[in-house]
Design an enzyme around this catalytic site. Structure first.
Site, mmCIF file in Angstrom:
data_model
loop_
_atom_site.group_PDB
_atom_site.id
_atom_site.type_symbol
_atom_site.label_atom_id
_atom_site.label_comp_id
_atom_site.label_asym_id
_atom_site.label_seq_id
_atom_site.Cartn_x
_atom_site.Cartn_y
_atom_site.Cartn_z
ATOM 1 N N ASP A 303 -5.987 -6.103 -0.654
ATOM 2 C CA ASP A 303 -6.434 -5.353 -1.101
ATOM 3 C C ASP A 303 -5.335 -3.721 -1.828
ATOM 4 O OD1 ASP A 303 -8.158 -3.076 -0.710
ATOM 5 O OD2 ASP A 303 -8.835 -2.589 1.100
ATOM 6 N N GLU A 502 -12.497 5.829 3.293
ATOM 7 C CA GLU A 502 -11.153 5.401 3.677
ATOM 8 C C GLU A 502 -10.052 6.439 4.564
ATOM 9 O OE1 GLU A 502 -9.592 2.037 2.341
ATOM 10 O OE2 GLU A 502 -10.909 3.435 0.302
HETATM 11 C C1 BGC Z 1 -8.556 4.898 -4.569
HETATM 12 C C2 BGC Z 1 -9.779 3.671 -3.870
HETATM 13 C C3 BGC Z 1 -8.780 3.047 -3.023
HETATM 14 C C4 BGC Z 1 -7.941 4.193 -2.364
HETATM 15 C C5 BGC Z 1 -7.172 2.844 -1.898
HETATM 16 C C6 BGC Z 1 -8.173 5.839 -3.928
HETATM 17 O O1 BGC Z 1 -7.288 6.035 -4.287
HETATM 18 O O2 BGC Z 1 -8.937 5.628 -6.182
HETATM 19 O O3 BGC Z 1 -10.455 2.477 -5.303
HETATM 20 O O4 BGC Z 1 -9.580 2.302 -2.440
HETATM 21 O O5 BGC Z 1 -6.767 4.414 -3.033
HETATM 22 O O6 BGC Z 1 -6.373 3.620 -0.265
HETATM 23 C C1 BGC Z 2 -10.565 -0.449 0.385
HETATM 24 C C2 BGC Z 2 -11.476 -1.526 -0.815
HETATM 25 C C3 BGC Z 2 -11.679 -1.227 -1.941
HETATM 26 C C4 BGC Z 2 -10.324 -1.419 -2.269
HETATM 27 C C5 BGC Z 2 -10.405 -0.890 -4.339
HETATM 28 C C6 BGC Z 2 -8.900 -0.343 -0.713
HETATM 29 O O1 BGC Z 2 -8.692 0.802 -0.225
HETATM 30 O O2 BGC Z 2 -10.224 -0.926 1.357
HETATM 31 O O3 BGC Z 2 -12.346 -1.838 0.294
HETATM 32 O O4 BGC Z 2 -12.429 -2.262 -2.457
HETATM 33 O O5 BGC Z 2 -9.789 -0.447 -2.007
HETATM 34 O O6 BGC Z 2 -10.625 0.162 -4.707
#
Ligand code: BGC
Ligand code: BGC
Length: 834
Positions: A303, A502
């Site tokens: 990830d 998230e």
């Molecule tokens: C990205 C997301 C990613 C996240 C992870 C963001 O800046 O755009 O895709 O899941 O960071 O921490």
């Molecule tokens: C998320 C994933 C996601 C990835 C890419 C991560 O932070 O946990 O679910 O696929 O970013 O954006």
């Protein structure tokens, strides 16, 4: 060996085609003649033999599109790119399908161009199409997974996976980071809505069909996040899942068996820990269990910077993770260093060459099986799918999914469905707000910063209702627009959570809007007028809403329905002839909490249900819901009102302004005043994107301000009585050139401003400080604390810059430096001692 990909319905790479594909580019790897044998595995093995260490390592790296140019791909032979949430071609949110295709073609051409020494293997592009192709303007946005769990319909979700895959294909993208097979168990987790259900059997019943449907369209699927993401202690995103292996697998691993049986080509490792250890570095889980026990044969992708979270690792270096079983490294920014480190670690023996060969073999096998080798230019394949993006059939499917996802929890006197010929008032922050009804992972990462115009084919809940009510001769009004002589038959209130994703979506109690209960006030106001109230709750999780439920005659859990708001009207309204148009079919995918916290131990999930999993009324049910208890069990952890913490919280939104435009919304990537006098950008403090950099250029000499505002004012009088303060955590980039004021407004021009120039001048630059100003200072300066809509506003006209990590209204100043209230004409000075 059984071919794992056959079950996926993907044409096992037409081996002859591979050779043909190479013809357009005589140097492409596809032309090596290596594919004459019969299986993708064998073809991959042949290809592997021809590759150098550098070429192999390149295949294992996945960078982010804003950090990787086509030239980088040509030079370094990167195996993959992704676009993260809120990342678009050229950073343009409004990128067209052609823009997406141009970038896909550029990467592809670069990947098969061997002139820079790379192996000529087509690149694979991955994206988070987690509820439709949600990064693309104009795509169909399906309900988030939690709502699809309520629909309890494996065929429906498989059709949605297929439709999403077709929209993804239209943009030349090959790989989707879905399905999420997480089993959310503590709904304080900010990713609860990405989970179909807290019941692992329901998740498992969906997993196989989704993978099959996606991959049958020729798009690679990902089962994520392996394993334990939904089981973390206190629902912490990326936290610790404390369970014995057996339960970890039987609950949180339930979706993987069916996904693997269906031939899922990739699995994404999970950020969480398992009994203290980061899964990303855990060989037992990633290799022995996932492959040995569960039989997975595809490749494991890490990830986002996930390897960097393993003890002793950085984003660009983690031999433990590779040795544990990570095959492809998602290393959005630091991919160059990651390549060098990997090469070095192989040479130094920290990573065995055999491990590299194994990883690359898996990646190549997947690329071959997915047909990438003989597919040619992405845009060529995509042209056949162009009309799929936001197509009428896909939107009809999404609308059907919305109807099936609605769970009716209460319906006194069978108020619903409503007669479309009546007069209705539609109100609440979610009424006419497609961004809010779509939630996180919508256009932007956190789903913030979207307006209805960003959904050219979407329908808000209000406009869905309006179409049907007006067609039936009824009338519908948005709050504030009801003519005096119209009597309203019922109020439809649409409220709930603002978008989050998230990390930023984690909460500490399930109580809704404690302690301000702004939505409740809105409901009670109508209730007191004797009007029946229908509540439509938009939320990414079950919430403790006992008070709101008691204040409503009917209550519908609508989850995060996405772009097709018309589906709500379909179920809420009868047909003009009085017949039920669509029955309420949704049943709770997770139990609905009876309490705000678990009274025995607030670290555990709430374990008592007001409505059990599987519950849901239909329009003919004659069930009277007894008044639910209205007391929160835990003392609220604190009475704090966070305004900014990780991101804007609750009802607060960040704005910038000056006389050219006083209210420019700061989006997920920041913003600036029209003259660029003031800019806000997003920076990392403790976690990703959790702070803001605020810069006044001073160039125009125009007073410019940055502030948080809410549409509904809050009452801070009690807070002030209890010694309340405005708390700020900030770091100066430079000392202010001119005078700086800090203001708290009670709907401008009602306001109180204090001069903070001197205290700011006294702060050490480039150090974080926690400052507090007593609410009484603002009161003395003119703020009516009974109705504060802007709790924090900083204004100056000169050059100045600061970083902001937190703004909270709190009863305790704790360790903060408390500023003295400015005396009559002098600026505030820091109180001694502090
Ligand atoms: C990205 C997301 C990613 C996240 C992870 C963001 O800046 O755009 O895709 O899941 O960071 O921490
Ligand atoms: C998320 C994933 C996601 C990835 C890419 C991560 O932070 O946990 O679910 O696929 O970013 O954006």
């Amino acid at each position: 060996m059984m071919n794992v990909f056959r079950a996926a319905g993907l044409a096992v790479a037409s081996v002859m085609g591979l050779v043909l594909a190479g013809c357009s580019d005589p140097q492409s790897a596809a032309d090596t003649g290596a594919y004459q044998s019969g299986s993708p595995e064998a073809a991959a093995a042949e290809l592997l033999k021809t590759m150098t260490l550098e070429q192999k390592v390149g295949q294992m790296i996945q960078g982010e599109i804003s950090e990787v140019t086509a030239e980088d791909v040509r030079r370094y032979g990167l195996g993959s790119v992704l676009n993260g949430g809120g990342s678009f071609p050229d950073g343009n949110k409004h990128a067209s399908i052609d823009d997406w295709l141009r970038v896909a073609d550029d990467y592809y051409r670069a990947s098969i161009d061997t002139s820079g020494g790379n192996a000529g293997i087509p690149i694979i592009w991955g994206t988070d199409a987690v509820h439709g192709h949600n990064n693309v303007i104009g795509a169909t946005i399906f309900p988030h997974n939690i709502g699809l769990g309520a629909a309890r319909d494996p065929e429906l979700v498989a059709s949605i996976s297929a439709a999403t895959a077709r929209e993804v294909k239209a943009t030349g993208i090959d790989w989707i980071f879905a399905p999420t097979v997480a089993v959310a168990r503590d709904f304080r987790w900010g990713r609860t809505y990405e989970s179909y259900s807290s019941d692992e059997a329901l998740v498992a019943s969906y997993a196989g069909g989704m993978v099959e449907a996606m991959q049958a369209e020729g798009v690679v699927a990902t089962a994520k996040h392996f394993v334990g993401d939904g089981g973390t202690h206190t629902g912490d995103d990326r936290g610790d899942t404390r369970l014995p292996l057996e339960t970890l697998l039987s609950v949180h691993g339930a979706g993987y068996g069916p996904a693997i049986d269906a031939g899922v080509m990739t699995v994404m490792a999970s950020f969480n820990r398992w009994n203290g250890d980061k899964v990303h570095g855990n060989k037992h889980l990633l290799t022995e269990v996932l492959r040995g026990q569960l039989g997975f044969e595809g490749f494991v992708v890490s990830d986002w910077n996930g390897i960097g979270e393993v003890e002793g690792c950085t984003d660009a270096s983690c031999p433990q993770a590779i040795n544990a079983g990570i095959d492809m490294v998602m290393v959005p920014e630091d991919w160059r260093a990651a390549i060098n480190n990997l090469i070095f670690q192989v040479q130094s023996g920290a990573i065995p060459m055999a491990r590299i060969d194994e990883a690359v073999h898996r990646i190549l096998t997947a690329k071959i099986a997915a047909g990438l080798m003989d597919r040619g230019l992405p845009s060529k394949v995509a042209s056949a799918y162009r009309d799929q993006v936001g197509s009428a059939p896909h939107r009809a499917l999404a609308r059907d999914a919305v109807r099936r996802s609605l769970v009716l929890l209460k319906n006194e006197q069978q108020l619903l469905p409503l007669d479309p010929g009546g007069n209705y008032l539609v109100t609440g922050p979610g009424a006419d707000n497609i961004g809010m009804q779509s939630g996180g992972w919508t256009i932007s990462w956190q789903g913030t910063g979207n307006s209805n115009a960003d959904f050219p084919v979407g329908t808000s809940i209000f406009s869905g209702l309006q179409q049907q009510i007006e067609a039936a001769g009824g009338r519908v009004y948005l709050a504030g627009s009801v003519p005096e002589d119209v009597s309203i038959d019922a109020v439809i209130a649409v409220y709930g959570e603002r978008p989050y994703a998230e990390m930023q979506g984690d909460i500490s109690t399930l109580a809704w809007q404690q302690p301000d209960f702004v939505d409740l006030e809105m409901l009670t106001q109508y209730q007191e007028q004797g009007l029946p109230v229908v509540s439509i709750l938009l939320s990414g999780r079950p919430l403790w809403v006992n008070r709101e439920m008691n204040a409503s005659q009917a209550f519908v859990a609508a989850w995060l329905p996405g772009s097709e708001g018309g589906g709500i009207a379909d179920v809420l309204l009868r047909a003009p002839d009085g017949e039920v148009q669509y029955e309420f079919l949704g049943r709770l995918p997770m139990p609905w909490p009876a309490n705000d916290i678990n009274p025995d131990d607030r670290e555990l999930p709430v374990s008592t249900a007001a409505f059990p999993i599987g519950y849901g009324l239909d329009s003919s049910s004659q069930v009277t819901v007894a008044a639910l208890h209205e007391e929160t069990l835990g003392q609220p952890i604190s009475t704090d009102r966070p305004v900014f913490a990780g991101g804007p919280r609750g009802p607060w939104q960040l704005y910038l302004g000056n006389e050219l435009d006083w209210a420019v919304a700061s989006g997920p990537r920041g913003g600036s005043t029209l003259d660029d006098q003031l800019t806000v950008s997003v920076i990392d403090y403790q976690v990703q994107e959790d702070a803001r950099r605020i810069r006044w250029s001073g160039d125009e000499g125009r007073p410019s301000q940055v502030y948080f505002r809410s549409d509904t004012a809050i009452n801070l009088t009690d807070m002030a009585h209890n010694g309340g303060v405005l708390l700020m955590e900030l770091r100066l980039g430079e000392i202010p050139e001119g005078e700086v004021t800090l203001r708290m407004d009670c709907t401008w021009p009602c306001s109180g401003a204090i001069d903070v120039t001197e205290p700011l001048n006294g702060l050490e630059v480039n150090e974080w400080h926690r400052l507090a100003v007593s609410l009484d200072c603002f009161k003395a300066a003119g703020t009516n604390l009974g109705r504060v809509d802007v709790p924090f506003l900083v204004s100056t006209s000169g050059r100045f810059s600061m970083d902001l990590a937190e703004v909270t209204i709190s009863e305790v100043a704790d360790d903060a430096l408390v500023m003295r209230c400015p005396r009559s004409d002098t600026a505030g000075a820091l109180a001694g001692g502090m």
